[in-house]
Design an enzyme around this catalytic site. Structure first.
Site, PDB file in Angstrom:
ATOM      1  N   THR A 134       9.843  34.271  -3.276  1.00 25.28           N
ATOM      2  CA  THR A 134      10.663  34.302  -2.064  1.00 25.28           C
ATOM      3  C   THR A 134      11.443  35.608  -1.957  1.00 25.28           C
ATOM      4  OG1 THR A 134      12.592  33.260  -1.048  1.00 25.28           O
ATOM      5  CG2 THR A 134      12.420  33.043  -3.416  1.00 25.28           C
ATOM      6  N   ASP A 135      11.815  35.952  -0.736  1.00 27.14           N
ATOM      7  CA  ASP A 135      12.677  37.131  -0.534  1.00 27.14           C
ATOM      8  C   ASP A 135      14.114  36.854  -0.988  1.00 27.14           C
ATOM      9  OD1 ASP A 135      13.462  35.382   1.496  1.00 27.14           O
ATOM     10  OD2 ASP A 135      13.265  36.842   3.124  1.00 27.14           O
ATOM     11  N   GLU A 136      14.447  35.567  -1.233  1.00 25.16           N
ATOM     12  CA  GLU A 136      15.838  35.244  -1.615  1.00 25.16           C
ATOM     13  C   GLU A 136      16.213  35.825  -2.980  1.00 25.16           C
ATOM     14  OE1 GLU A 136      17.412  31.414  -0.843  1.00 25.16           O
ATOM     15  OE2 GLU A 136      16.312  31.204   1.034  1.00 25.16           O
ATOM     16  N   TYR A 159      18.852  28.018  -6.530  1.00 25.92           N
ATOM     17  CA  TYR A 159      17.428  28.098  -6.153  1.00 25.92           C
ATOM     18  C   TYR A 159      16.899  29.512  -6.342  1.00 25.92           C
ATOM     19  CZ  TYR A 159      13.454  28.990  -3.095  1.00 25.92           C
ATOM     20  OH  TYR A 159      12.244  29.432  -2.593  1.00 25.92           O
ATOM     21  N   LYS A 163      14.096  31.095  -8.948  1.00 28.61           N
ATOM     22  CA  LYS A 163      12.875  31.793  -8.526  1.00 28.61           C
ATOM     23  C   LYS A 163      12.843  33.208  -9.125  1.00 28.61           C
ATOM     24  CE  LYS A 163      10.022  30.669  -6.038  1.00 28.61           C
ATOM     25  NZ  LYS A 163       8.731  29.928  -6.213  1.00 28.61           N
TER      26      LYS A 163
HETATM   27  P1  NAD Z   1       8.057  22.281  -0.622  1.00 25.78           P
HETATM   28  O1  NAD Z   1       9.361  21.836  -1.174  1.00 25.78           O
HETATM   29  O2  NAD Z   1       7.670  21.856   0.745  1.00 25.78           O
HETATM   30  O3  NAD Z   1       6.874  21.826  -1.586  1.00 25.78           O
HETATM   31  C1  NAD Z   1       6.963  21.953  -2.971  1.00 25.78           C
HETATM   32  C2  NAD Z   1       5.837  21.142  -3.605  1.00 25.78           C
HETATM   33  O4  NAD Z   1       5.942  21.314  -5.023  1.00 25.78           O
HETATM   34  C3  NAD Z   1       5.910  19.637  -3.312  1.00 25.78           C
HETATM   35  O5  NAD Z   1       4.636  19.137  -2.990  1.00 25.78           O
HETATM   36  C4  NAD Z   1       6.402  19.055  -4.640  1.00 25.78           C
HETATM   37  O6  NAD Z   1       5.949  17.726  -4.879  1.00 25.78           O
HETATM   38  C5  NAD Z   1       5.812  20.033  -5.640  1.00 25.78           C
HETATM   39  N1  NAD Z   1       6.578  20.026  -6.900  1.00 25.78           N
HETATM   40  C6  NAD Z   1       7.925  20.094  -7.053  1.00 25.78           C
HETATM   41  N2  NAD Z   1       8.247  19.981  -8.365  1.00 25.78           N
HETATM   42  C7  NAD Z   1       7.073  19.888  -9.046  1.00 25.78           C
HETATM   43  C8  NAD Z   1       6.753  19.772 -10.410  1.00 25.78           C
HETATM   44  N3  NAD Z   1       7.706  19.712 -11.363  1.00 25.78           N
HETATM   45  N4  NAD Z   1       5.446  19.700 -10.772  1.00 25.78           N
HETATM   46  C9  NAD Z   1       4.469  19.755  -9.827  1.00 25.78           C
HETATM   47  N5  NAD Z   1       4.718  19.834  -8.506  1.00 25.78           N
HETATM   48  C10 NAD Z   1       6.010  19.909  -8.126  1.00 25.78           C
HETATM   49  O7  NAD Z   1       8.059  23.877  -0.756  1.00 25.78           O
HETATM   50  P2  NAD Z   1       7.404  24.973   0.193  1.00 25.78           P
HETATM   51  O8  NAD Z   1       8.355  25.301   1.269  1.00 25.78           O
HETATM   52  O9  NAD Z   1       6.011  24.571   0.504  1.00 25.78           O
HETATM   53  O10 NAD Z   1       7.403  26.226  -0.802  1.00 25.78           O
HETATM   54  C11 NAD Z   1       6.291  26.464  -1.660  1.00 25.78           C
HETATM   55  C12 NAD Z   1       6.554  27.722  -2.474  1.00 25.78           C
HETATM   56  O11 NAD Z   1       6.763  28.833  -1.609  1.00 25.78           O
HETATM   57  C13 NAD Z   1       7.810  27.626  -3.344  1.00 25.78           C
HETATM   58  O12 NAD Z   1       7.535  28.248  -4.574  1.00 25.78           O
HETATM   59  C14 NAD Z   1       8.856  28.418  -2.575  1.00 25.78           C
HETATM   60  O13 NAD Z   1       9.797  28.995  -3.450  1.00 25.78           O
HETATM   61  C15 NAD Z   1       8.009  29.477  -1.909  1.00 25.78           C
HETATM   62  N6  NAD Z   1       8.520  30.002  -0.643  1.00 25.78           N
HETATM   63  C16 NAD Z   1       8.871  29.158   0.365  1.00 25.78           C
HETATM   64  C17 NAD Z   1       9.301  29.676   1.582  1.00 25.78           C
HETATM   65  C18 NAD Z   1       9.699  28.779   2.728  1.00 25.78           C
HETATM   66  O14 NAD Z   1      10.237  29.281   3.723  1.00 25.78           O
HETATM   67  N7  NAD Z   1       9.465  27.491   2.677  1.00 25.78           N
HETATM   68  C19 NAD Z   1       9.371  31.059   1.751  1.00 25.78           C
HETATM   69  C20 NAD Z   1       9.013  31.890   0.681  1.00 25.78           C
HETATM   70  C21 NAD Z   1       8.563  31.351  -0.496  1.00 25.78           C
HETATM   71  O1  DAU Z   2      13.736  33.130   2.641  1.00 27.93           O
HETATM   72  C1  DAU Z   2      12.798  32.261   2.096  1.00 27.93           C
HETATM   73  C2  DAU Z   2      13.442  30.923   1.833  1.00 27.93           C
HETATM   74  O2  DAU Z   2      13.614  30.286   3.096  1.00 27.93           O
HETATM   75  C3  DAU Z   2      12.620  30.028   0.904  1.00 27.93           C
HETATM   76  O3  DAU Z   2      12.542  30.634  -0.352  1.00 27.93           O
HETATM   77  C4  DAU Z   2      13.247  28.644   0.780  1.00 27.93           C
HETATM   78  O4  DAU Z   2      12.428  27.798  -0.003  1.00 27.93           O
HETATM   79  C5  DAU Z   2      13.402  28.052   2.175  1.00 27.93           C
HETATM   80  O5  DAU Z   2      14.046  26.795   2.095  1.00 27.93           O
HETATM   81  C6  DAU Z   2      14.184  28.999   3.075  1.00 27.93           C
HETATM   82  O6  DAU Z   2      15.565  29.078   2.645  1.00 27.93           O
HETATM   83  P1  DAU Z   2      16.781  29.075   3.695  1.00 27.93           P
HETATM   84  O7  DAU Z   2      17.992  28.611   3.001  1.00 27.93           O
HETATM   85  O8  DAU Z   2      16.843  30.364   4.428  1.00 27.93           O
HETATM   86  O9  DAU Z   2      16.219  27.961   4.731  1.00 27.93           O
HETATM   87  P2  DAU Z   2      16.932  26.746   5.485  1.00 27.93           P
HETATM   88  O10 DAU Z   2      15.937  26.206   6.453  1.00 27.93           O
HETATM   89  O11 DAU Z   2      17.590  25.798   4.558  1.00 27.93           O
HETATM   90  O12 DAU Z   2      18.076  27.496   6.311  1.00 27.93           O
HETATM   91  C7  DAU Z   2      17.786  28.552   7.223  1.00 27.93           C
HETATM   92  C8  DAU Z   2      19.113  29.063   7.743  1.00 27.93           C
HETATM   93  O13 DAU Z   2      19.700  28.055   8.574  1.00 27.93           O
HETATM   94  C9  DAU Z   2      20.131  29.368   6.671  1.00 27.93           C
HETATM   95  O14 DAU Z   2      20.909  30.504   7.074  1.00 27.93           O
HETATM   96  C10 DAU Z   2      21.033  28.111   6.635  1.00 27.93           C
HETATM   97  C11 DAU Z   2      20.994  27.643   8.085  1.00 27.93           C
HETATM   98  N1  DAU Z   2      21.084  26.177   8.286  1.00 27.93           N
HETATM   99  C12 DAU Z   2      20.259  25.369   7.589  1.00 27.93           C
HETATM  100  C13 DAU Z   2      20.287  24.010   7.749  1.00 27.93           C
HETATM  101  C14 DAU Z   2      19.378  23.100   6.965  1.00 27.93           C
HETATM  102  C15 DAU Z   2      21.987  25.675   9.222  1.00 27.93           C
HETATM  103  O15 DAU Z   2      22.718  26.421   9.871  1.00 27.93           O
HETATM  104  N2  DAU Z   2      22.009  24.319   9.393  1.00 27.93           N
HETATM  105  C16 DAU Z   2      21.210  23.453   8.691  1.00 27.93           C
HETATM  106  O16 DAU Z   2      21.313  22.226   8.883  1.00 27.93           O
END
Ligand code: NAD
Ligand code: DAU
Length: 353
Positions: A134-136, A159, A163
């Site tokens: 992630t970019d975080e 988190y 990562k």
């Molecule tokens: P998600 O939470 O939707 O899915 C995560 C999956 O991992 C689920 O199916 C869960 O059951 C599985 N999991 C969790 N713990 C586990 C364990 N101990 N063993 C096996 N499986 C397990 O997450 P996502 O949004 O699909 O993100 C996937 C990946 O991409 C993550 O590594 C996240 O850090 C990265 N990522 C997400 C975003 C985003 O915006 N969602 C952006 C950048 C990177």
């Molecule tokens: O940048 C990549 C990341 O993006 C991933 O690594 C994470 O897994 C993914 O969850 C996401 O993280 P964020 O914290 O940016 O996403 P989230 O959807 O939780 O929140 C997006 C923005 O919106 C953040 O600034 C917090 C704000 N927010 C979020 C929620 C859930 C609100 O204002 N209200 C809300 O209820």
């Protein structure tokens, strides 16, 4: 090629499998997932009957289970999505994040080292570990600038710290054991099949239920939004064309303040449901800010564009409309997730395995 896709039942992993399983019938894709609250096997219905698809319920934090899995499956390619992924949950309870994101990644790397050997001493088998990050990990930007692959790590939440730790482990295995690895650090994804705790699906759902739309702080935090299929294509482009040992940033060139995201969603949901937009805008509610809330993320994606020829296909507007339509057409998916019924179904069908 035998491909292990960890976290394949989650948001990005399931979209990835829905794209790649039919596209590459000669590759066998094994979805490796613990099936936590964030998993949903309904998201994999379209591929679950395919001859080149299998599911293994495995907790990557459990070394014995990972070791057994690798003895059975010996992968050529591991694409590591599995993680605890929600920042707010990491603030409330960081332990699972350390277990899955750090220990789980460590176990997978150890299993790959056992299966593939140390390339510095002559590999037993040619493999590739693709780490989805992630970019975080880079922390927060001010009003100016972009994250590049050289930006110093400075994570803010449990988190992002977990990562960041996993990224360090992956690089250490590359440098120490010569393990063939690639890392992608991506910005915020949105699209179908995202668990409705994340900003976009949560807001859509609250609009449909006429519940308050909780905006943290002043809604001025900026995220760089990318449609999920574009992220999946970026990962595949790096696997195919990226350089082993390298990191690639992935982003949508689509910076928006949270308040702009919510306003855009209100407009699209109003149009698609024939609702007056003011009724939805009136649901906006400013709530206490997230502790340690990063102000701004923005990605410089020059490297992946130049070296792998990847650019996003969807714009924010086209991707958001597709996403809203998916949630409107799949209300049963959201209801099942929310009611916990699907959880019960999964436990009945996959419990104890
Ligand atoms: P998600 O939470 O939707 O899915 C995560 C999956 O991992 C689920 O199916 C869960 O059951 C599985 N999991 C969790 N713990 C586990 C364990 N101990 N063993 C096996 N499986 C397990 O997450 P996502 O949004 O699909 O993100 C996937 C990946 O991409 C993550 O590594 C996240 O850090 C990265 N990522 C997400 C975003 C985003 O915006 N969602 C952006 C950048 C990177
Ligand atoms: O940048 C990549 C990341 O993006 C991933 O690594 C994470 O897994 C993914 O969850 C996401 O993280 P964020 O914290 O940016 O996403 P989230 O959807 O939780 O929140 C997006 C923005 O919106 C953040 O600034 C917090 C704000 N927010 C979020 C929620 C859930 C609100 O204002 N209200 C809300 O209820």
């Amino acid at each position: 090629m035998n491909v292990l896709v960890t976290g394949g039942a989650g948001f990005i992993g399931s979209n990835f499998l829905n794209l790649m399983v039919p596209r590459y019938p000669a590759h066998r894709f094994v979805c490796v997932d613990k099936l936590t609250y964030a998993a949903n096997l309904q998201s994999l219905e379209a591929v679950s009957g395919a001859a080149n698809y299998a599911l293994e319920r495995v907790d990557i934090a459990d070394w014995d289970a990972v070791d057994r899995l690798f003895a059975k499956e010996t992968p050529d390619l591991v694409i590591h999505f599995a993680a605890e992924s929600h920042v707010d949950r990491s603030i409330l309870g960081p332990r699972d994040f350390v277990k899955t994101n750090i220990e789980g990644t460590f176990n997978l790397l150890e299993a790959c080292r056992k299966a593939w050997g140390n390339t510095k001493e002559g590999a037993k088998k040619q493999g590739l570990f693709h780490h989805v990050s992630t970019d975080e990990v880079y922390g927060s930007l001010g009003d100016e600038g972009l994250f590049t692959e050289e930006t110093r790590y400075d994570p803010s939440s449990p988190y992002s710290a977990s990562k960041a730790s996993s990224d360090h482990l992956v690089r250490a295995y590359s440098r120490t054991y010569g393990m063939p690895v690639k890392i992608t650090n991506c910005s915020n994804n949105y699209g179908p099949r995202q668990f409705p705790e994340k900003l976009i699906p949560l807001m859509i759902q609250h609009m449909l239920e006429r519940k308050p739309l909780p905006i943290y702080g002043k809604g001025l935090n900026v995220r760089d939004w990318l449609y999920v299929d574009d992220h999946c294509e970026a990962i595949w482009a790096v696997i195919e064309r990226g350089v082993v040992g390298e990191t690639y940033n992935v982003g949508g060139n689509s910076e928006k303040k949270n308040i702009e995201v919510v306003d855009t969603l209100c407009a699209i949901v109003a149009q698609e449901t024939g609702t007056k937009v003011d009724e939805l805008l009136g649901l906006k509610t400013y709530v206490t800010d997230r502790p340690g809330h990063d102000l701004r993320y923005a990605i410089d994606a020059t490297k992946i564009r130049r070296e792998c020829g990847w650019t996003p296909k969807e714009t924010f507007e086209t991707g958001m409309r597709k996403t809203v339509r998916w949630y409107l057409d799949n209300r049963a998916w959201v209801e099942a997730v929310k009611s916990g019924e699907y959880r019960k179904w999964m436990d009945a069908n996959y419990g104890g395995r």
